[in-house]
Write a protein that holds these residues in place. Structure first.
Motif, short mmCIF file in Angstrom:
data_model
loop_
_atom_site.label_atom_id
_atom_site.label_comp_id
_atom_site.label_asym_id
_atom_site.label_seq_id
_atom_site.Cartn_x
_atom_site.Cartn_y
_atom_site.Cartn_z
N GLU A 222 -2.93 5.27 8.14
CA GLU A 222 -3.28 4.97 7.01
C GLU A 222 -4.08 6.35 6.38
O GLU A 222 -4.54 7.08 6.89
N LEU B 220 1.53 1.72 9.40
CA LEU B 220 2.93 1.11 8.89
C LEU B 220 4.05 1.89 9.53
O LEU B 220 4.07 3.06 10.08
N GLU C 188 7.99 -1.33 4.66
CA GLU C 188 7.96 -1.49 6.19
C GLU C 188 8.91 -2.18 6.86
O GLU C 188 9.46 -3.14 6.20
N ASN D 78 0.72 6.56 2.26
CA ASN D 78 0.20 4.97 2.81
C ASN D 78 -1.22 4.89 2.37
O ASN D 78 -2.20 5.73 2.89
N VAL E 78 7.68 2.75 8.68
CA VAL E 78 8.08 2.91 7.33
C VAL E 78 9.79 3.39 7.37
O VAL E 78 9.97 4.06 8.35
N GLN F 247 5.38 -5.06 2.07
CA GLN F 247 4.96 -3.54 1.84
C GLN F 247 6.45 -2.67 1.36
O GLN F 247 7.38 -2.79 2.11
N ASP G 299 0.84 -1.18 -0.06
CA ASP G 299 -0.10 0.08 -0.10
C ASP G 299 0.75 1.22 -0.10
O ASP G 299 0.31 2.34 0.05
N LEU G 300 2.03 1.10 -0.12
CA LEU G 300 3.02 2.48 0.02
C LEU G 300 3.22 3.00 -1.46
O LEU G 300 3.18 2.24 -2.40
#
Length: 498
Positions: free
Chosen positions: A191, A162, A221, A157, A164, A228, A131-132
């Protein structure tokens, strides 16, 4: 016997032998250059004269034969190809051996670094999973070796919260290898949020500007990179300036000193440019503390081993210095007066009670400033007092193993020489600075900076398997041949007169 024919034949043979003895072969390695980094298949070239063949070895004749060339080109250059992938990465001595088909040999040697890519690959850095997303990046894509590259990265994100990490990688596409990498501190990215991260990476000093480079920006992540991870590649243009000499290090022995105390300043300078620089001028100064020291030096271009300069300066803080902060400036200029670089450091002087008495009590001078590795430095001391005094004279310097000191007793108005004995640290050579301190009755009565010159040792090269002096050996053989010729000539003369 035909004396005339005998004489002509003998002289011809003698001249042929003399020519053979004198015309010893010579060889000079042309490529690579000393200290060069090489990889893959590299062509070794050497110029040979009076030679029938040139052989190339790693780690001298007793090492590994790379190859032999018996047929030079029209300009007298002998060549062989070396597949460096057959050896492990590391330092190697390359030696070219020229022979003349008789018994004369000559050599030329230098050192290289074999550095072939080991495993890995640029594609391993690229990722796009999870999702990054890197939605923006900002940096100067034109950099010089040795510079610091500052990068702003905005990461978004689109999923759950997360932890990161952002990573920068300078990747060499020609060598298929990572040249440098730097990771940021871990940060929380919630998020549907984005954050701008600032991260810096130093561009390595030894990059070849002719190679092709990318800056790979990665966000992942921490601890879960396989699930991720996102990345972005950007072109990075590495170019050396013609003039680019920089102060790489400027250190003070202490940032707090008292009046009469000593201060050591260590400086390192490096040429990152593509041009040699002559008559560079370095100035260390602060007018309030009456510090103004200059040094002139040359530095070769960036890829040459002699591309740097280092020096230690020692100063004595004036007895009348007031307490406060002082700015010490190191200023570096090219021979045309243009400023190459400058650095400053802050120095604090604490104006406590100085334990340095008046300089009028004693005077000192170095009698002979040239010293060996183990030295006895003569210092002339004069007692300017009206009564007899005992003085302890000591020399301190970062170039010495410890300090050297000696006591001397002097009547009023008299002079004497003390010999300060000690040893110089291994590898130290050339002009050095130190502080000469004189104490009497527990007080420092004199402190001054002095310079002394550490003489180097003559280095004798070990040829190993080669004659130490081919020409000397040739002359010895020539002398022997001439003696034989003289004896033969006298014999012929005696035969004729009979």
């Amino acid at each position: 016997m035909n004396i005339k024919k005998f004489g002509i034949g003998f002289i011809s043979a003698l001249l042929l032998l003399v020519f053979t003895v004198i015309a010893v072969p010579t060889v000079v390695l042309l490529t690579p250059i000393d200290g060069q980094i090489i990889a893959s298949t590299f062509v070794l070239n050497a110029n040979g004269t009076n030679a029938t063949s040139v052989s190339f070895y790693t780690n001298d004749l007793n090492g590994t034969l790379i190859g032999t060339d018996n047929l030079p080109d029209a300009s007298g250059v002998y060549s062989v190809s070396w597949d460096t992938t057959t050896v492990v990465n590391g330092f190697y001595n390359v030696t070219a051996i020229a022979t003349d088909g008789v018994s004369n040999v000559s050599d030329s040697a230098l050192n290289v670094v074999v550095n072939n890519p080991v495993g890995g690959g640029g594609d391993d850095l690229d990722c796009d999973v999870g999702d990054l997303d890197i939605i923006d990046s900002d940096f100067d894509d034109e950099v010089a070796p040795g510079e610091t590259l500052n990068v702003e990265v905005e990461v978004e994100n689109d999923g759950d919260d997360l932890n990161v990490v952002v990573e920068l990688v300078i990747f060499n596409n020609d060598e298929d290898d990572e040249e440098a990498s730097k990771e940021s501190e871990e940060f929380d990215l919630d998020e549907d949020e984005s954050e701008v991260i600032e991260i810096s990476i130093k561009v390595p000093d030894n990059l070849d500007e002719n190679d092709d480079f990318d800056l790979v920006i990665r966000a992942f992540e921490d601890g879960d990179e396989d699930e991720q991870c996102t990345s972005q590649r950007e072109d990075l243009d590495v170019e050396r300036e013609e003039e680019d000499v920089r102060i790489e290090r400027l250190d003070l022995s202490s940032t707090n000193v008292r009046p009469g105390g000593s201060l050591s300043v260590n400086i390192e300078i490096e040429n990152f440019g593509s041009d040699d620089q002559e008559d560079m001028e370095l100035t260390i100064s602060n007018s309030e503390l009456r510090i103004n020291e200059r040094a002139t030096f040359d530095v070769d271009e960036s890829t040459d081993p002699d591309n740097d300069f280092s020096r230690q300066f020692v100063f004595v803080i004036p007895n009348d210095a007031r307490s406060g902060s002082y700015t010490l400036e190191a200023r570096l200029e090219y021979d045309d007066g243009g400023v190459a670089d400058s650095e400053t450091r802050t120095l604090s002087v604490t104006n406590g009670v100085s334990n340095v008495a008046s300089d009028a009590l004693v005077s000192v001078s170095v009698v002979e400033s040239n010293v060996e590795e183990v030295f006895s430095l003569p210092v002339l001391v004069t007692n300017n007092e009206k009564e007899a005094k005992s003085f302890v004279v000591s020399l301190s310097s970062s170039a010495l193993e410890g300090s050297a000191s000696k006591m001397i007793n002097l009547a009023a108005g008299k002079s004497g020489t003390v010999y300060l004995e000690g040893s110089v640290k291994e590898g130290v050579i050339g002009l050095q600075n130190g502080v000469l301190t004189v104490e009497s009755d527990g007080n420092v009565v004199k402190r001054q900076t002095v310079s002394f010159n550490v003489l180097g040792k003559a280095v004798v090269e070990d040829k190993g398997f080669l004659p130490e002096e081919p020409l000397g050996a040739a002359l010895a053989v020539l002398a022997f041949v001439l003696v034989i010729g003289l004896v033969a000539g006298l014999s012929v003369y005696w035969y004729r007169v009979r």
